[in-house]
Scaffold this motif. Structure first.
Motif, PDB file in Angstrom:
ATOM      1  N   CYS A  31      37.725  38.186  24.995  1.00 15.25           N
ATOM      2  CA  CYS A  31      36.424  38.162  25.645  1.00 15.25           C
ATOM      3  C   CYS A  31      36.551  38.901  26.979  1.00 15.25           C
ATOM      4  N   ALA A  32      35.436  39.441  27.422  1.00 13.73           N
ATOM      5  CA  ALA A  32      35.425  40.234  28.640  1.00 13.73           C
ATOM      6  C   ALA A  32      34.108  40.033  29.371  1.00 13.73           C
ATOM      7  N   ALA A  33      34.144  40.193  30.679  1.00 12.73           N
ATOM      8  CA  ALA A  33      32.956  40.009  31.515  1.00 12.73           C
ATOM      9  C   ALA A  33      32.688  41.263  32.331  1.00 12.73           C
ATOM     10  N   ARG A  34      31.412  41.606  32.386  1.00 15.93           N
ATOM     11  CA  ARG A  34      30.988  42.767  33.158  1.00 15.93           C
ATOM     12  C   ARG A  34      30.060  42.288  34.272  1.00 15.93           C
ATOM     13  N   VAL A  76      36.878  35.895  38.443  1.00 18.31           N
ATOM     14  CA  VAL A  76      36.510  35.215  37.203  1.00 18.31           C
ATOM     15  C   VAL A  76      37.720  35.161  36.282  1.00 18.31           C
ATOM     16  N   GLN A  77      37.996  33.987  35.780  1.00 18.62           N
ATOM     17  CA  GLN A  77      39.058  33.827  34.782  1.00 18.62           C
ATOM     18  C   GLN A  77      38.429  33.429  33.461  1.00 18.62           C
ATOM     19  N   TYR A 101      36.640  41.868  33.856  1.00 13.64           N
ATOM     20  CA  TYR A 101      37.524  40.718  33.639  1.00 13.64           C
ATOM     21  C   TYR A 101      37.782  40.528  32.141  1.00 13.64           C
ATOM     22  N   TRP A 102      39.028  40.152  31.826  1.00 11.10           N
ATOM     23  CA  TRP A 102      39.451  39.990  30.445  1.00 11.10           C
ATOM     24  C   TRP A 102      40.180  38.671  30.262  1.00 11.10           C
ATOM     25  N   GLY A 103      39.949  38.045  29.118  1.00 10.38           N
ATOM     26  CA  GLY A 103      40.696  36.858  28.756  1.00 10.38           C
ATOM     27  C   GLY A 103      42.020  37.232  28.114  1.00 10.38           C
TER      28      GLY A 103
END
Length: 123
Positions: free
Chosen positions: A95-98, A1-2, A112-114
């Protein structure tokens, strides 16, 4: 994921900004999303998090009532609406995704981190 964050800028105290974070990939709707920020010479801190469905949100006490996190899974995008901005909100916002789990204030749980977007609030 980007993740690609945008929407930062220079705003006067009391003003508003809306940050956006667009995610690549098909699994966006399964990720918990979060916003974090880091001010100069300070550690990264949690701002807000939202469940995969958007039904559950949590906020840092410092932004509660002023900031709103939301998401549009059809657009692979999470937003952070920031109202009533203060000089202490000045920071780079990430922003970050878990993948899996629930909403969390802990940055270590996000995979994931922007790249970050600068928000500067002038007093």
């Amino acid at each position: 994921v980007q993740l690609q964050a945008s929407g930062g800028g220079l705003v006067q105290a009391g003003g508003s900004l809306r940050l956006s974070c667009v995610a690549s990939g098909r699994a966006f709707s399964t990720y918990v999303m979060g916003w974090f920020r880091q001010a100069p010479r300070k550690e990264r801190e949690f701002v807000a998090s939202i469940s995969w469905s958007g039904s559950v949100t949590i906020y840092a006490d410092s932004v509660k009532g002023r900031f709103t996190i939301s998401r549009d899974n059809a657009k692979n995008t999470v937003y952070l609406q920031m109202n009533g901005l203060k000089s202490e909100d000045t920071a780079v916002y990430y922003c970050a995704a878990r993948n899996g789990g629930t909403e969390s204030k802990s940055g270590s749980l996000y995979t994931y981190w922007g790249q970050g977007t600068q928000v500067t609030v002038s007093s």
